[in-house]
Design an enzyme around this catalytic site. Structure first.
Site, short mmCIF file in Angstrom:
data_model
loop_
_atom_site.label_atom_id
_atom_site.label_comp_id
_atom_site.label_asym_id
_atom_site.label_seq_id
_atom_site.Cartn_x
_atom_site.Cartn_y
_atom_site.Cartn_z
N PRO A 7 0.81 -1.23 0.00
CA PRO A 7 0.00 0.00 0.00
C PRO A 7 0.85 1.28 0.00
CG PRO A 7 -0.45 -1.36 1.96
CD PRO A 7 0.61 -2.06 1.19
N ASP A 24 11.21 -3.20 -7.82
CA ASP A 24 11.83 -3.82 -6.65
C ASP A 24 12.70 -2.76 -5.99
OD1 ASP A 24 11.79 -6.35 -5.20
OD2 ASP A 24 13.96 -6.22 -5.38
N LYS A 68 9.29 13.83 0.03
CA LYS A 68 9.84 12.49 -0.22
C LYS A 68 9.88 12.21 -1.72
CE LYS A 68 9.56 7.58 0.63
NZ LYS A 68 8.82 6.40 1.06
P1 IMP Z 1 9.85 -5.28 -2.33
O1 IMP Z 1 10.35 -4.33 -3.38
O2 IMP Z 1 8.38 -5.49 -2.42
O3 IMP Z 1 10.66 -6.51 -2.24
O4 IMP Z 1 10.02 -4.58 -0.89
C1 IMP Z 1 10.67 -3.40 -0.72
C2 IMP Z 1 10.90 -3.18 0.76
O5 IMP Z 1 11.96 -2.23 0.89
C3 IMP Z 1 9.71 -2.55 1.47
O6 IMP Z 1 8.86 -3.50 2.03
C4 IMP Z 1 10.38 -1.70 2.54
O7 IMP Z 1 10.75 -2.50 3.63
C5 IMP Z 1 11.67 -1.25 1.84
N1 IMP Z 1 11.45 0.02 1.13
C6 IMP Z 1 11.48 0.22 -0.21
N2 IMP Z 1 11.20 1.50 -0.51
C7 IMP Z 1 10.95 2.11 0.66
C8 IMP Z 1 10.57 3.43 0.99
O8 IMP Z 1 10.37 4.32 0.14
N3 IMP Z 1 10.43 3.67 2.31
C9 IMP Z 1 10.63 2.74 3.26
N4 IMP Z 1 10.96 1.47 3.02
C10 IMP Z 1 11.13 1.16 1.71
#
Ligand code: IMP
Length: 210
Positions: A11, A71, A176
């Protein structure tokens, strides 16, 4: 209107992607807008491999449309690159709060430059004709000693951005987006889509006129 499926269920990512792509002449869908879809496993060793795996894996869901996957994660060089591609499942911890606690524990003895970290995002777009495009974003900062702020998601309360002078947890969405890894990657995707949609528009108008 052509569809763009952005293959994520996160989300926090969805909110940011929706804002960054608003106003494009595309109907934006996320995975939860489709009937139950089998999950593509993130078995890659890099953000790029995982973004490609997801984009290719989900591309068949939307023949004739655009499918994108992202990713991303946070990288701490002093921890040998951790959490990296394991950001979403760091230490097997089940939620953001406990993953943030684990990161603070691992970094308890580190100070100054050793607390440097960056977020990276890789977006892969599969075009209706099968072509594949890649867009990148990165933002550098430091891991704060204590969480600050409740905005954003994931590691944002720990990610201190020096020129902003605060963590992403305290930043507005506009701040951000302007600085973040996702902002950079999605803006690059957006300008690419704007250029291809502009090229396609005259052809479509000709077809519709007969
Ligand atoms: P995935 O790309 O779905 O494998 O997960 C990316 C993970 O990286 C997220 O669940 C967060 O834990 C972390 N992450 C990626 N981008 C952000 C961001 O903009 N803010 C905070 N955490 C992030």
């Amino acid at each position: 209107m052509t569809d763009l499926l952005f293959a994520t269920t996160n989300p926090g990512k969805q909110r940011e992607i929706r804002g960054l792509l608003s106003g494009l002449p595309l109907r934006l869908l996320f995975l939860n807008d489709l009937p139950a879809v089998p999950e593509v496993e993130e078995t890659g060793a890099t953000f790029e491999e995982n973004a490609r795996l997801k984009a290719r894996g989900y591309a068949a869901l939307l023949p004739g449309g655009y499918v994108a996957a992202e990713d991303s994660g946070i990288v701490v060089p002093a921890l040998g690159g951790e959490p990296g591609v394991y950001s979403a499942r760091f230490g097997g911890r089940p939620d953001d709060l406990s993953r943030n606690e684990l990161l603070l524990e691992r970094m308890a003895s580190l100070d100054g430059e050793a607390r440097a970290a960056y977020y990276e995002a890789i977006v892969v777009l599969m075009e209706p004709g099968g072509a594949e495009r890649l867009f990148r974003g990165r933002v550098h900062g430091f891991i704060a000693k204590v969480p600050e702020g409740e905005r954003g998601f994931g590691y944002d309360p720990l990610f201190y951005h020096p020129s902003l002078g605060k963590t992403f947890g305290r930043a507005s969405q506009e701040e951000k987006d302007r600085l973040s890894h996702r902002g950079e990657a999605i803006r690059a995707l957006r300008s690419y889509l704007e250029s291809v949609l502009k090229e396609r528009a005259p052809d479509e108008a000709r077809e519709e006129n007969g």
